[in-house]
Motif scaffolding. Structure first.
Motif, short mmCIF file in Angstrom:
data_model
loop_
_atom_site.label_atom_id
_atom_site.label_comp_id
_atom_site.label_asym_id
_atom_site.label_seq_id
_atom_site.Cartn_x
_atom_site.Cartn_y
_atom_site.Cartn_z
N GLY A 3 0.78 -1.23 0.00
CA GLY A 3 0.00 0.00 0.00
C GLY A 3 0.81 1.28 0.00
O GLY A 3 0.22 2.37 -0.10
N ARG A 4 2.12 1.19 0.08
CA ARG A 4 2.91 2.43 0.23
C ARG A 4 2.86 3.30 -1.02
O ARG A 4 2.78 4.53 -0.92
N VAL A 5 2.93 2.68 -2.19
CA VAL A 5 2.88 3.47 -3.41
C VAL A 5 1.53 4.16 -3.54
O VAL A 5 1.45 5.36 -3.86
N ALA A 6 0.45 3.42 -3.28
CA ALA A 6 -0.88 4.01 -3.36
C ALA A 6 -1.04 5.12 -2.32
O ALA A 6 -1.62 6.18 -2.60
N ASP A 7 -0.51 4.89 -1.10
CA ASP A 7 -0.59 5.92 -0.06
C ASP A 7 0.20 7.16 -0.47
O ASP A 7 -0.21 8.30 -0.20
N GLY A 8 1.36 6.95 -1.12
CA GLY A 8 2.14 8.09 -1.57
C GLY A 8 1.40 8.91 -2.60
O GLY A 8 1.41 10.15 -2.56
N CYS A 9 0.72 8.23 -3.54
CA CYS A 9 -0.06 8.95 -4.55
C CYS A 9 -1.23 9.69 -3.90
O CYS A 9 -1.55 10.83 -4.29
N ALA A 10 -1.86 9.04 -2.90
CA ALA A 10 -2.96 9.71 -2.20
C ALA A 10 -2.46 10.94 -1.46
O ALA A 10 -3.10 12.00 -1.44
N GLY A 11 -1.27 10.83 -0.83
CA GLY A 11 -0.70 11.97 -0.13
C GLY A 11 -0.35 13.09 -1.09
O GLY A 11 -0.49 14.28 -0.77
N LEU A 12 0.13 12.71 -2.30
CA LEU A 12 0.43 13.71 -3.31
C LEU A 12 -0.84 14.46 -3.74
O LEU A 12 -0.83 15.69 -3.92
N THR A 13 -1.94 13.72 -3.86
CA THR A 13 -3.22 14.35 -4.21
C THR A 13 -3.68 15.30 -3.11
O THR A 13 -4.09 16.45 -3.37
N LEU A 14 -3.58 14.83 -1.87
CA LEU A 14 -4.03 15.66 -0.74
C LEU A 14 -3.17 16.92 -0.63
O LEU A 14 -3.68 18.02 -0.35
N GLY A 15 -1.85 16.78 -0.87
CA GLY A 15 -0.97 17.94 -0.80
C GLY A 15 -1.26 18.95 -1.89
O GLY A 15 -1.24 20.17 -1.65
N GLN A 16 -1.51 18.47 -3.11
CA GLN A 16 -1.86 19.40 -4.20
C GLN A 16 -3.13 20.18 -3.86
O GLN A 16 -3.20 21.41 -4.05
N TYR A 17 -4.12 19.46 -3.35
CA TYR A 17 -5.39 20.09 -3.02
C TYR A 17 -5.20 21.13 -1.92
O TYR A 17 -5.70 22.26 -2.01
N LEU A 18 -4.46 20.78 -0.88
CA LEU A 18 -4.26 21.68 0.25
C LEU A 18 -3.53 22.95 -0.19
O LEU A 18 -3.96 24.08 0.12
N LEU A 19 -2.44 22.79 -0.93
CA LEU A 19 -1.65 23.95 -1.35
C LEU A 19 -2.41 24.81 -2.36
O LEU A 19 -2.28 26.05 -2.37
N ALA A 20 -3.20 24.16 -3.23
CA ALA A 20 -3.99 24.93 -4.19
C ALA A 20 -5.07 25.75 -3.50
O ALA A 20 -5.33 26.90 -3.87
#
Length: 658
Positions: free
Chosen positions: A550-567
């Motif tokens: 699950g680490r790769v999927a979690d990393g992609c999910a974290g990348l999505t959450l970070g993009q959303y937060l910063l945007a």
């Protein structure tokens, strides 16, 4: 040097023996010859002599050279094979037979040899260590031949393999023989470095002796002449043919009237010790004669192991696919190739005698150990003859062992779900059972498509199910209480593994599918834009990769959450946010506590209007998943949030870019 080349390793005794009746040469010349045969540097030997001693050695050498050239001119060169050449050739034949017969032993020996060849490059040892084994064994066989002094020097047939064992058990004696042995000069390129290295490394000689003891033990054990003769001496006369043509049967009978005896196969063959004792209804010493249609054995395959090794060493193969090395197959008669029927005979605990209808008798040695294949196989045949249901009870014990190992594996920290091969087998059997849930035998036959009596390879689960099918195919076993018990145990095992497969099914899904399932949860447009951008990146980097831990999927999910937060915070589109921006936000610096990073994320998500405990907010749901602590490695006890572990693997392993 001329004498050694001319005589191809058979120096006259007067050149090295101080007591030879032809009169010893000068001590200086004898010293020089002995140093040369022991692979000592000639220049070093000469430097240790005085000027007078060197002149005396040179004078004796010139006289010997002139006399030998005169003889060669009058009589010509003798190009017949010398005793040293025959001994070394036979030794190399035996060593190559052993290395080809047991690839695992070859691998172990190569590892030992490489420690010397590559660990001491200055020694100049050859790459292939088989030459070293052959040189030492050839020297010992030559020493034995010189001691026995056979009437016909061209006939090595009476020599006994095991006569060299005392030398192999005493590396010091073996080293002394090797030092005095003048090997055929055509192989000087590797003989000289080996002898020179052996002279100063007792451990090296001891290791060669250890491997040669295994070589001789293996070869003598398989000698068919000794199948019914405990004290049989395995000579060279009846073994050279086997070495040269390893595919032909091991003929032991001296006349055709006595029939043909061959040794049972034993390399790679596995047979468990029966769990039950001898049948109580039979008197001690009772001799069984059992007709068997075929004898199924579990065997590790040499050819498959070599193929897998070649695949593993081929760097051009991106995703290597290895074949199972263990399989089930029916015993074949070596001369006629028949898989049965056979007539087995013997008493409980005796070696097995197996008669084929072609007249050949397969047998195990009379002095075989208690764990010998033939003894165990005969016990199995006897128990099945007395009670056919024993085949079911035997399989019940194997299934219990398999389930215990499975349960223990599931409790381990490194466990990541069932193997793909086991999943495929269980799903195939389950599909077959859907067609007819009452007939397990038909379902197993349809799913496994057994190839018996020919070899059927597979993983442990496949072979267990195949053995259960083989037992239940007999009506006497299928209709017995033990047979019904075995049927229920197989069904329970398949049900348990099916449930385990379903539990771990999400981990076998592609990473991209996992991300799409999160995206399908809905959310504001900026959230969907972030997911769309992450999916484009995932298709580029992670196509074909499964979720796994699950680490790769979690990393992609974290990348999505970070993009959303910063945007949201920057009041811009997600395309304005880079992967480095998310990493700087998410990954803790040196000495920084990961919990502080998580608190900062939680505060900023709350600040933009999200209730992180909400159950109907897709952003909050993903945060709850990423805030869960997971093990940082397979064996340690440390844990960290899924968000940090996931983004860390994207940075270190994949270096993704948006």
């Amino acid at each position: 040097m001329f004498m050694i080349q001319t005589n191809r390793g058979e120096l006259p005794a007067f050149m090295t023996d101080d007591d030879d009746r032809f009169g010893p040469p000068t001590p200086e010349f004898t010293r020089l010859v002995r140093g040369l045969t022991a692979a000592e540097p000639v220049t070093m030997v000469c430097e240790q002599m005085t000027g007078a001693e060197r002149r005396a050695a040179a004078g004796a050498a010139i006289e010997t050279l002139v006399s030998q050239m005169r003889i060669a001119h009058q009589l010509g060169f003798d190009d017949s094979e010398t005793l040293a050449q025959r001994c070394c050739g036979l030794a190399l034949l035996l060593v190559e037979w052993w290395l080809g017969k047991t690839p695992m032993a070859r691998q172990q020996f190569n590892e030992t040899w490489n420690q010397h060849a590559f660990g001491h490059r200055e020694a100049g040892l050859p790459y292939d260590g088989a030459n070293a084994l052959a040189l030492l064994l050839g020297a010992l066989l030559h020493h034995q031949a010189c001691q026995d002094q056979p009437e016909d020097e061209d006939d090595l047939g009476p020599l006994v393999f095991t006569r060299v064992l005392p030398f192999l058990e005493s590396p010091e004696r073996a080293a002394a023989v090797l030092s005095e042995f003048v090997a055929p000069p055509l192989a000087d390129a590797f003989n000289v470095p080996i002898k020179r290295y052996a002279r100063g490394n007792p451990k090296f000689v001891a290791e060669l002796c250890r491997y040669l003891r295994v070589v001789l033990a293996m070869h003598v054990k398989d000698c068919p002449y000794g199948l019914r003769e405990i004290d049989h001496a395995c000579t060279l006369a009846h073994r050279v043919a086997v070495l040269e043509q390893d595919e032909r049967p091991y003929v032991a009978a001296p006349t055709s009237e006595e029939g043909l005896r061959v040794a049972l196969p034993w390399v790679g063959v596995h047979e468990e010790e029966p769990a039950e004792d001898a049948p109580a209804a039979r008197a001690a010493g009772h001799v069984w004669q059992i007709n068997v249609d075929r004898v199924v054995l579990e065997r590790w395959d040499v050819g498959t192991a070599r193929l897998n090794e070649a695949i593993s060493e081929d760097s051009s193969i991106g995703e290597p696919k290895y074949r199972p090395e263990v399989g089930l197959e029916a015993l074949r008669c070596p001369p006629c190739g028949s898989h049965g029927p056979f007539l087995a005979e013997g008493s409980w605990g005796d070696p097995l005698t197996l008669h084929c209808r072609c007249g050949v008798t397969m047998m195990s040695p009379l002095d075989a150990q208690p764990d010998d294949l033939g003894r165990r196989l005969l016990k199995r045949l006897i128990l099945c003859e007395e009670d056919p249901a024993y085949a079911a009870r035997r399989m019940l014990a194997s299934l219990d062992v398999f389930r215990e190992r499975q349960q223990k594996a599931r409790e381990s920290r490194w466990y990541r779900g069932p193997d793909d091969g086991d999943v495929a087998v269980v799903e195939a059997v389950d599909r077959a059972l859907d067609l007819d849930r009452s007939d397990l035998v038909a379902a197993l036959t349809d799913a496994l498509r057994p190839r018996l009596p020919w070899r059927h390879e597979g993983r442990e689960l496949t072979l267990l199910l195949l053995q259960a099918l083989n037992a239940l195919s007999l009506p006497a076993v299928y209709d017995s209480p033990d047979g019904r018990h075995l049927t229920g145990a197989v069904r329970d095992l398949l049900t348990d593994m099916k449930e385990e497969n379903a539990r771990w099914a999400p981990t076998r899904a592609p990473v991209v599918d996992r991300l799409r399932s999160w995206q399908a949860g809905g959310g504001p447009q900026l959230w969907q834009d972030a997911w769309a951008r992450t999916l484009e990146m995932a298709k580029l980097y992670f196509a074909g990769i499964r979720v796994g831990d699950g680490r790769v999927a979690d990393g992609c999910a974290g990348l999505t959450l970070g993009q959303y937060l910063l945007a949201r915070e920057g009041d811009c589109g997600v395309d304005q946010v880079t992967a480095d921006d998310v990493r700087n936000l998410a990954l803790p610096g040196d000495g920084q506590d990961p919990s502080a990073v998580m608190r900062r994320w939680a505060e900023r998500l709350t600040a933009i209007g999200h209730d992180l405990d909400a159950v109907d907010d897709p952003v909050a749901q993903l945060w709850q998943h990423l805030a869960t602590d997971k093990p940082t490695d397979t064996f340690g006890d440390q844990r960290a949030p899924a968000l940090i572990l996931g983004l860390d693997i994207l940075v270190r392993s994949f270096r993704v870019r948006l």
